[in-house]
Design an enzyme around this catalytic site. Structure first.
Site, mmCIF file in Angstrom:
data_model
loop_
_atom_site.group_PDB
_atom_site.id
_atom_site.type_symbol
_atom_site.label_atom_id
_atom_site.label_comp_id
_atom_site.label_asym_id
_atom_site.label_seq_id
_atom_site.Cartn_x
_atom_site.Cartn_y
_atom_site.Cartn_z
ATOM 1 N N ASP A 134 0.825 -1.213 0.000
ATOM 2 C CA ASP A 134 0.000 0.000 0.000
ATOM 3 C C ASP A 134 0.855 1.257 0.000
ATOM 4 O O ASP A 134 0.367 2.349 -0.321
ATOM 5 C CB ASP A 134 -0.942 -0.011 1.214
ATOM 6 C CG ASP A 134 -0.182 -0.107 2.533
ATOM 7 O OD1 ASP A 134 0.885 -0.750 2.547
ATOM 8 O OD2 ASP A 134 -0.658 0.443 3.531
ATOM 9 N N GLU A 135 2.168 1.095 0.313
ATOM 10 C CA GLU A 135 3.034 2.277 0.354
ATOM 11 C C GLU A 135 3.187 2.932 -1.015
ATOM 12 O O GLU A 135 3.618 4.081 -1.113
ATOM 13 C CB GLU A 135 4.407 1.899 0.906
ATOM 14 C CG GLU A 135 4.301 1.383 2.329
ATOM 15 C CD GLU A 135 5.486 1.745 3.196
ATOM 16 O OE1 GLU A 135 6.222 2.678 2.852
ATOM 17 O OE2 GLU A 135 5.663 1.091 4.218
ATOM 18 N N TYR A 158 11.811 2.227 -1.724
ATOM 19 C CA TYR A 158 11.040 0.977 -1.597
ATOM 20 C C TYR A 158 9.703 1.096 -2.300
ATOM 21 O O TYR A 158 9.344 0.277 -3.140
ATOM 22 C CB TYR A 158 10.835 0.642 -0.123
ATOM 23 C CG TYR A 158 9.781 -0.412 0.150
ATOM 24 C CD1 TYR A 158 9.880 -1.694 -0.388
ATOM 25 C CD2 TYR A 158 8.681 -0.124 0.947
ATOM 26 C CE1 TYR A 158 8.906 -2.656 -0.140
ATOM 27 C CE2 TYR A 158 7.714 -1.077 1.209
ATOM 28 C CZ TYR A 158 7.829 -2.339 0.661
ATOM 29 O OH TYR A 158 6.877 -3.279 0.908
#
Ligand SMILES: NC(=O)c1ccc[n+]([C@@H]2O[C@H](COP(=O)([O-])OP(=O)(O)OC[C@H]3O[C@@H](n4cnc5c(N)ncnc54)[C@H](O)[C@@H]3O)[C@@H](O)[C@H]2O)c1
Length: 160
Positions: A134-135, A158
């Site tokens: 979800d990041e 990331y």
């Protein structure tokens, strides 16, 4: 089913592998490089179980990936192997590009080569599930939630 799980010695992957084999009775090949993030003890209850094999290899190692596809003949892939810790991506982004981008491309290439050799019914049933985060959608304001229509807004190497 025969399911190839990458990152199956990680935090989420190990719970997934145990569920697939113990609870659902699938045959699983776990592909994991056993990096610092791995905890192979999590899978110790599968030792000697003919429904599970652990293959220690890097997903960036194309010959190893292609050999596993040819030998195991998976009906589905669940791809969880990744560099996954945000803070490490800020100090060492190269490792993230290598595993999360190049490694995923190697996995997709292995799956495509395998897929091209399948019959039409097996092709229709074959699935490649890539676990993301979800990041990729960035920071969530209080009381808000993401949807599938949310825009990508990564805030770290990331999530990018
Ligand atoms: N943990 C979370 O809260 C969370 C949240 C959202 C998404 N995710 C995603 O879910 C997936 C699994 O997360 P996790 O928390 O289990 O990760 P983890 O870091 O605990 O485990 C990752 C596993 O991948 C393996 N691995 C790393 N690089 C590899 C390589 N080059 N080749 C083969 N294996 C390699 C490691 O050895 C380890 O066993 C990741 O894609 C992560 O981004 C995790």
């Amino acid at each position: 089913m025969r399911i190839l799980v990458t990152g199956g010695c990680g935090f989420i992957g190990s719970a997934l592998v145990l569920h697939l084999v113990h609870d659902l009775g699938h045959e699983v090949a776990t592909l994991d490089a056993l990096t610092y993030a791995a905890n192979p003890v999590s899978l110790s209850s599968l030792e000697g179980d003919p429904r599970h094999r652990l293959v220690q290899a890097d997903i960036c190692d194309a010959p190893a990936v292609h050999a596993l596809f040819a030998d195991f003949q998976p009906q589905a892939v669940m791809h969880l192997a990744a560099e996954s810790h945000v803070d490490r991506s800020i100090t060492d982004p190269g490792a993230f590009v290598r595993t999360n981008v190049i490694g995923t491309q190697v996995m997709l290439d292995g799956a495509r080569t395998h897929y091209e050799g399948l019959g039409s019914a097996d092709k229709a049933a074959f699935r490649f599930l890539h676990v993301s985060t979800d990041e990729v959608y960035g920071s969530l304001p209080p009381e808000a939630f993401f949807t599938e229509a949310s825009r990508y807004d990564p805030r770290s190497p990331y999530s990018a």
